[in-house]
Design a protein around this motif. Structure first.
Motif, short mmCIF file in Angstrom:
data_model
loop_
_atom_site.label_atom_id
_atom_site.label_comp_id
_atom_site.label_asym_id
_atom_site.label_seq_id
_atom_site.Cartn_x
_atom_site.Cartn_y
_atom_site.Cartn_z
N GLY A 73 51.29 43.22 23.13
CA GLY A 73 51.66 42.20 23.66
C GLY A 73 51.69 42.54 25.12
O GLY A 73 51.31 43.55 25.53
N ALA A 74 52.04 41.53 25.83
CA ALA A 74 51.92 41.66 27.37
C ALA A 74 53.22 41.96 28.17
O ALA A 74 53.30 41.60 29.18
CB ALA A 74 51.41 40.40 27.98
N GLY A 75 54.07 43.05 27.50
CA GLY A 75 55.35 43.23 27.98
C GLY A 75 55.48 44.10 29.02
O GLY A 75 56.13 44.23 30.07
N ASP A 76 53.99 44.84 29.58
CA ASP A 76 53.84 45.81 30.60
C ASP A 76 52.62 45.50 31.34
O ASP A 76 51.93 46.31 31.25
CB ASP A 76 53.94 47.34 29.91
N PRO A 77 52.50 44.28 32.00
CA PRO A 77 51.08 43.92 32.58
C PRO A 77 50.96 45.02 33.83
O PRO A 77 49.66 45.26 34.08
CB PRO A 77 51.61 42.66 33.35
N VAL A 78 51.98 45.49 34.43
CA VAL A 78 51.66 46.48 35.52
C VAL A 78 51.04 47.58 34.96
O VAL A 78 50.09 48.20 35.59
CB VAL A 78 52.98 46.77 36.51
N GLY A 79 51.60 48.13 33.84
CA GLY A 79 51.09 49.32 33.24
C GLY A 79 49.65 49.18 32.85
O GLY A 79 48.71 50.05 32.92
N MET A 80 49.34 47.90 32.33
CA MET A 80 47.72 47.62 31.81
C MET A 80 47.07 47.57 33.00
O MET A 80 45.71 48.05 33.01
CB MET A 80 47.76 46.38 30.92
N ILE A 81 47.46 47.10 34.06
CA ILE A 81 46.58 46.86 35.29
C ILE A 81 46.39 48.13 35.90
O ILE A 81 45.32 48.68 36.09
CB ILE A 81 47.23 45.98 36.40
N SER A 82 47.42 49.14 35.95
CA SER A 82 47.32 50.59 36.43
C SER A 82 46.15 51.13 35.67
O SER A 82 45.59 52.13 36.18
CB SER A 82 48.81 51.17 36.46
#
Length: 204
Positions: A73-82
């Motif tokens: 899921g997309a609950g942590d967009p900042v983490g995925m971008i990082s």
């Protein structure tokens, strides 16, 4: 040529899937920060970038993030971008140096530069972008002093350790598998041209 292109596309998908799977297998590093953990998802991305092209590395890193996000899921967009940015900061310097110095020494130098690139890049980006974004996302105000301490006492040393761990794992794997994979992946119109003699990595 068609067979070689098909092989490369299949390899992108396979490497991307492997990278996504490796994101689920992580080693917690509580001595730095409780939310930091090391995974080896950069290994397939490195293979793609060195065997095919830097663009292939970017594509596999993107597939990794996409598949992981679909599962989690997309609950942590900042983490995925990082995570995506970290992959690029680490993988692209290795790919660039290895394309110009195809040897064991070139590979090791590239990995050393990659560790520095990822460490400095993520130190700056975490302080200026990612930590403020996390702070805004969770509604918790984080002072400049707290961010500074988090970055320099936790994130900076963590990325050095992570870079070293990935490098130590990657070198023997690449030296073992690269000659076999390169012979199958090279095609007439492959972006990186190289004579057959480069299948066997030089020692210096």
């Amino acid at each position: 040529m068609k067979e070689s292109k098909t092989f490369r596309l299949v390899m992108y998908a396979v490497l991307g899937s492997m990278a996504a799977a490796l994101m689920f297998v992580s080693i917690p590093m509580p001595m730095f920060l409780s939310f930091l953990s090391i995974d080896f998802s950069e290994l397939p991305v490195l293979f793609a970038a060195l065997l095919f092209s830097p663009v292939a590395g970017i594509a596999v890193a993107g597939i990794k993030i996409l598949l992981y996000t679909l599962f989690m899921g997309a609950g942590d967009p900042v983490g995925m971008i990082s995570n995506f940015v970290a992959s690029l900061l680490f993988v692209l310097p290795v790919a660039y140096i290895y394309r110009h110095f195809r040897s064991v020494k070139g590979l090791i130098v590239g990995l050393g530069v990659a560790i520095v690139s990822m460490t400095i890049g993520l130190t700056v980006l975490n302080y200026l972008v990612f930590l403020p974004a996390y702070s805004w996302l969770i509604g918790w105000e984080m002072s400049s002093q707290v961010m500074m301490t988090t970055v320099f006492a936790g994130i900076l040393p963590f990325n050095i350790v992570k870079g070293l761990a990935i490098s130590i794992a990657f070198v023997p794997l690449f030296l073992k598998l690269a000659p076999m994979l390169e012979k199958k992946s090279y095609g007439e119109n492959l972006q990186r041209k190289a004579p057959a003699s480069t299948y066997n990595l030089k020692q210096n």
